[in-house]
Scaffold this motif. Structure first.
Motif, PDB file in Angstrom:
ATOM      1  N   ALA A   3      43.844  30.969   0.213  1.00 20.68           N
ATOM      2  CA  ALA A   3      42.729  31.745   1.077  1.00 20.68           C
ATOM      3  C   ALA A   3      42.870  33.513   0.474  1.00 20.68           C
ATOM      4  CB  ALA A   3      42.880  31.736   2.778  1.00 20.68           C
ATOM      5  N   GLN A   4      44.739  33.451   0.199  1.00 17.94           N
ATOM      6  CA  GLN A   4      44.898  35.003   0.797  1.00 17.94           C
ATOM      7  C   GLN A   4      44.649  35.348  -1.049  1.00 17.94           C
ATOM      8  OE1 GLN A   4      48.872  34.276   0.025  1.00 17.94           O
ATOM      9  NE2 GLN A   4      49.762  36.140  -0.309  1.00 17.94           N
ATOM     10  N   ARG A   6      41.864  34.169  -2.592  1.00 19.20           N
ATOM     11  CA  ARG A   6      40.197  34.896  -2.165  1.00 19.20           C
ATOM     12  C   ARG A   6      40.383  36.102  -1.752  1.00 19.20           C
ATOM     13  NH1 ARG A   6      38.202  30.688  -0.060  1.00 19.20           N
ATOM     14  NH2 ARG A   6      38.044  29.200  -1.902  1.00 19.20           N
ATOM     15  N   GLN A   7      41.300  36.829  -1.066  1.00 16.35           N
ATOM     16  CA  GLN A   7      41.408  38.253  -0.182  1.00 16.35           C
ATOM     17  C   GLN A   7      41.664  39.408  -1.361  1.00 16.35           C
ATOM     18  OE1 GLN A   7      43.383  37.717   3.118  1.00 16.35           O
ATOM     19  NE2 GLN A   7      42.741  36.228   4.718  1.00 16.35           N
ATOM     20  N   TRP A  10      38.522  40.103  -3.169  1.00 15.49           N
ATOM     21  CA  TRP A  10      37.429  41.181  -1.971  1.00 15.49           C
ATOM     22  C   TRP A  10      38.631  41.907  -2.801  1.00 15.49           C
ATOM     23  CZ3 TRP A  10      32.984  39.870  -2.789  1.00 15.49           C
ATOM     24  CH2 TRP A  10      32.732  38.778  -2.559  1.00 15.49           C
TER      25      TRP A  10
END
Ligand code: ADP
Length: 614
Positions: A3-4, A6-7, A10
């Motif tokens: 998740a990290q 992916r952030q 972005w």
């Protein structure tokens, strides 16, 4: 990590867009601007690629490659736009990314690598002017310093996030554990409650009341109606009282047909299913829209390979069902199946027993009424034949043919009367659980001699001997014992068709008296010896029913009479004579009359009622 990563992708995409905008708007005249734009575009494209890579490769490796791509992009940018003011500051962002991804150590290492890259670019760019040389240590210092600060920042941030995540995790685990304990308690309580009652309604209530609080807002058990091919709502409960009420009303009005909707579908396929508000079937057979259900779960209830019904649970609101709900519903249904089946079997059994009891009562009543009705004409036949016989005797002296005929009529009527009396006795025994006796003092030796004399008169061709003391005082019901003696004597005569002596022995045995009637007749096969005392039982010897007649009631009544005196009766081989049988009974000298258990009569028997109606 995933998740990290992916952030970060972005964030990188946002920065690339910002960098492109700044370059195009603020410094459009800068040297190498097209190359810079291409570099930024590559960084943006790479950011878009990251989620795809993450789905296929480990997040750590994707992170390392991302960092390398970022470094390369900034290095190319610094090289191309060496004149651009502070372009090297972009390295700071790469270092921050590394720090956030991999922590303090990686952040410091990456700042050293960045410094080396920067120094290499500056040296390649050369010739070195004094300003550049003066600034080089400051900038290298900036990289290293930034590496340390970013690393420390990430440690604090990651530490706090990890702490939060760990706390969150522990809370979730605690909640899950509590949930599991509650589920285990529920399942074991269900097992206990199911075994406590065999009542069908109580079992259905146990299912919904027990499981309701741990499932959705409302839970309902549908039972399968084989004749109608539909599922009938049988019980409902749940924390959402309004939904429970509405759902029950809806399902009662629209019982799901087999194969229709989610509940009916589970009935047809016997596989658990669930649906959410966006998956409502055409026509909304489950009433999901009408009841504003967010989700609906249905599981089949089985026992012994047979389908019994469906356990369904549903909720309103906007939260999807937790995974555990389907699992728990299936576990509840697994336990509910055998319990429902047992309850069904029990209620079937009770129904059958009630039907059999009614049939038995009707039969007993019939027996009693027919016997009573037969007695009256028999008494008349006996009385009038006796009267005629007496008149003939006075009118004609000596024996006449008519007198002989009248004697036959009287004796046959007497036989019939005895059969009818036996039937009446049997119906009394069946209704009251035994015969009633009225004990009084009398001499058994005398009673035996009297019975033997009577039998002797009736069977003048037979030799019947008595072995008894002068007197044998006894406290018992004389008439009833006479009935037993007569029956044993009649049987001894009847079942020794070829004649042969009959010996009746009466004697004292301690506190009891014993009477035995021995004959040398056909005997009783050993396997029938116990059964001959059952009602309507006739031993299957060559002394078949056809040859001897009778109803198989005499010994049944005799045993009831001896039982009522607190004694016992038996049959044995006549070992002394080598053939025939011995029937004997023993009773206490002071017989205690055992009152039969009077069966509760309750309402008048149905047979009599019907007669009254006619
Ligand atoms: P019934 O004589 O009317 O058939 P009982 O209840 O008196 O009925 O006897 C039951 C059965 O026991 C008889 O059918 C017969 O087979 C057997 N039994 C009774 N007494 C004797 C006996 N003395 N010898 C052989 N069999 C007997």
């Amino acid at each position: 990590m995933r998740a990290q990563e992916r952030q970060l992708a972005w964030v990188r995409l946002g920065l690339a867009a910002l960098a492109a905008a700044v370059l195009l708007l603020a410094v459009p005249e800068m040297a190498g601007i097209p190359i810079l734009i291409v570099v930024v575009a590559i960084a943006a494209a790479w950011s878009l690629l990251v989620p795809w890579l993450l789905a296929r490769f480990p997040a750590r490796e994707v992170g390392i490659i991302s960092t390398v791509v970022d470094m390369a992009a900034v290095t190319v940018a610094v090289y191309v736009a060496a004149d651009a003011v502070d372009i090297y500051l972009f390295y700071g962002l790469v270092i921050l990314g590394t720090a956030l991804r991999f922590g303090l150590g990686a952040s410091v290492w990456s700042s050293i690598v960045m410094s080396a890259l920067y120094v290499a670019v500056v040296l390649i760019e050369g010739p070195l002017d004094s300003v550049a040389l003066d600034l080089l240590p400051v900038r290298v210092g900036y990289f290293i310093g930034f590496g340390i600060v970013a690393g420390l920042f990430s440690r604090v941030m990651i530490g706090r996030a990890t702490e939060n995540a760990r706390l969150q995790q522990r809370l979730m685990e605690d909640e899950r554990e509590r949930e599991q304990i509650r589920e285990r308690e529920l399942l074991s309580r269900l097992g206990r409650d199911f075994s406590a009652s065999l009542d069908r309604e109580a079992t259905l209530r146990t299912i919904v009341d027990g499981a309701g609080p741990l499932l959705g807002g409302a839970s309902m058990v549908f039972t399968f109606d084989d004749a109608e091919r539909c599922l009938e709502p049988a019980a409902a409960a749940g924390p959402d009282g309004e939904l429970t009420e509405n759902w029950l009303a809806y399902a009662t009005g629209h019982p799901p047909r087999l194969g229709e909707g989610l509940v009916g579908g589970v009935g047809a396929t016997a596989v658990s299913r669930q649906a959410s508000a966006v998956e409502i079937e055409t026509g909304d057979p489950d009433g999901m829209r009408a009841l504003e259900l967010e989700w609906l779960i249905a599981v089949p209830i089985f026992a012994g390979g047979g389908f019994l019904g469906v356990l369904a649970t549903a909720a309103r609101g906007d939260r999807p069902p937790e995974d555990r709900i389907l699992r728990l519903a299936e576990a509840v249904a697994d336990r509910a199946g055998p319990a429902l089946q047992n309850a069904q079997l029990w209620s079937d059994l009770q129904e059958r027993m009630a039907r059999e009891q009614t049939a038995q009562r009707i039969k007993d009543d019939f027996l009693s009424i027919v016997s009573h009705e037969l007695r009256t004409p028999l008494t008349s036949i006996q009385g009038y034949s006796q009267l005629l016989e007496a008149r003939l005797r006075t009118e004609r002296s000596g024996e006449s043919k008519e007198m002989a005929h009248l004697r036959v009529i009287r004796s046959q009527a007497g036989r019939m009367r005895r059969l009818v009396d036996d039937l009446l006795d049997v119906s009394r025994i069946d209704r009251r659980g035994g015969v009633s006796v009225e004990p009084a003092d009398f001499d058994l030796a005398e009673a035996v001699r009297e019975a033997v004399n009577r039998a002797g008169r009736e069977h003048a061709d037979r030799q019947i001997a008595v072995v008894a003391p002068e007197s044998l005082p006894l406290h018992a019901d004389r008439d009833r014992l006479d009935q037993v003696l007569t029956n044993l004597l009649e049987n001894a005569v009847k079942y020794s068709p070829d004649g042969g002596p009959i010996v009746v022995t009466a004697e004292r045995r301690g506190g009891e008296v014993e009477v035995r009637v021995a004959d040398t007749g056909v005997g009783i096969p050993a396997e029938h010896r116990e059964n001959v005392f059952e009602r309507f039982y006739q031993a299957d010897n060559d002394a078949g029913r056809q040859r001897f007649g009778g109803l198989g009631l005499g010994l049944y009544i005799s045993r009831a009479i001896i039982d009522a005196h607190g004694g016992r009766i038996w049959a044995a081989d006549n070992t002394e004579a080598g053939a025939g049988s011995v029937f004997g009974f023993r009773i206490p000298r002071v017989a205690i009359a055992l009152a039969p258990e009077i069966a509760p009569t309750g309402e008048p028997p149905p047979f009599v009622l019907r007669r009254g109606d006619g």
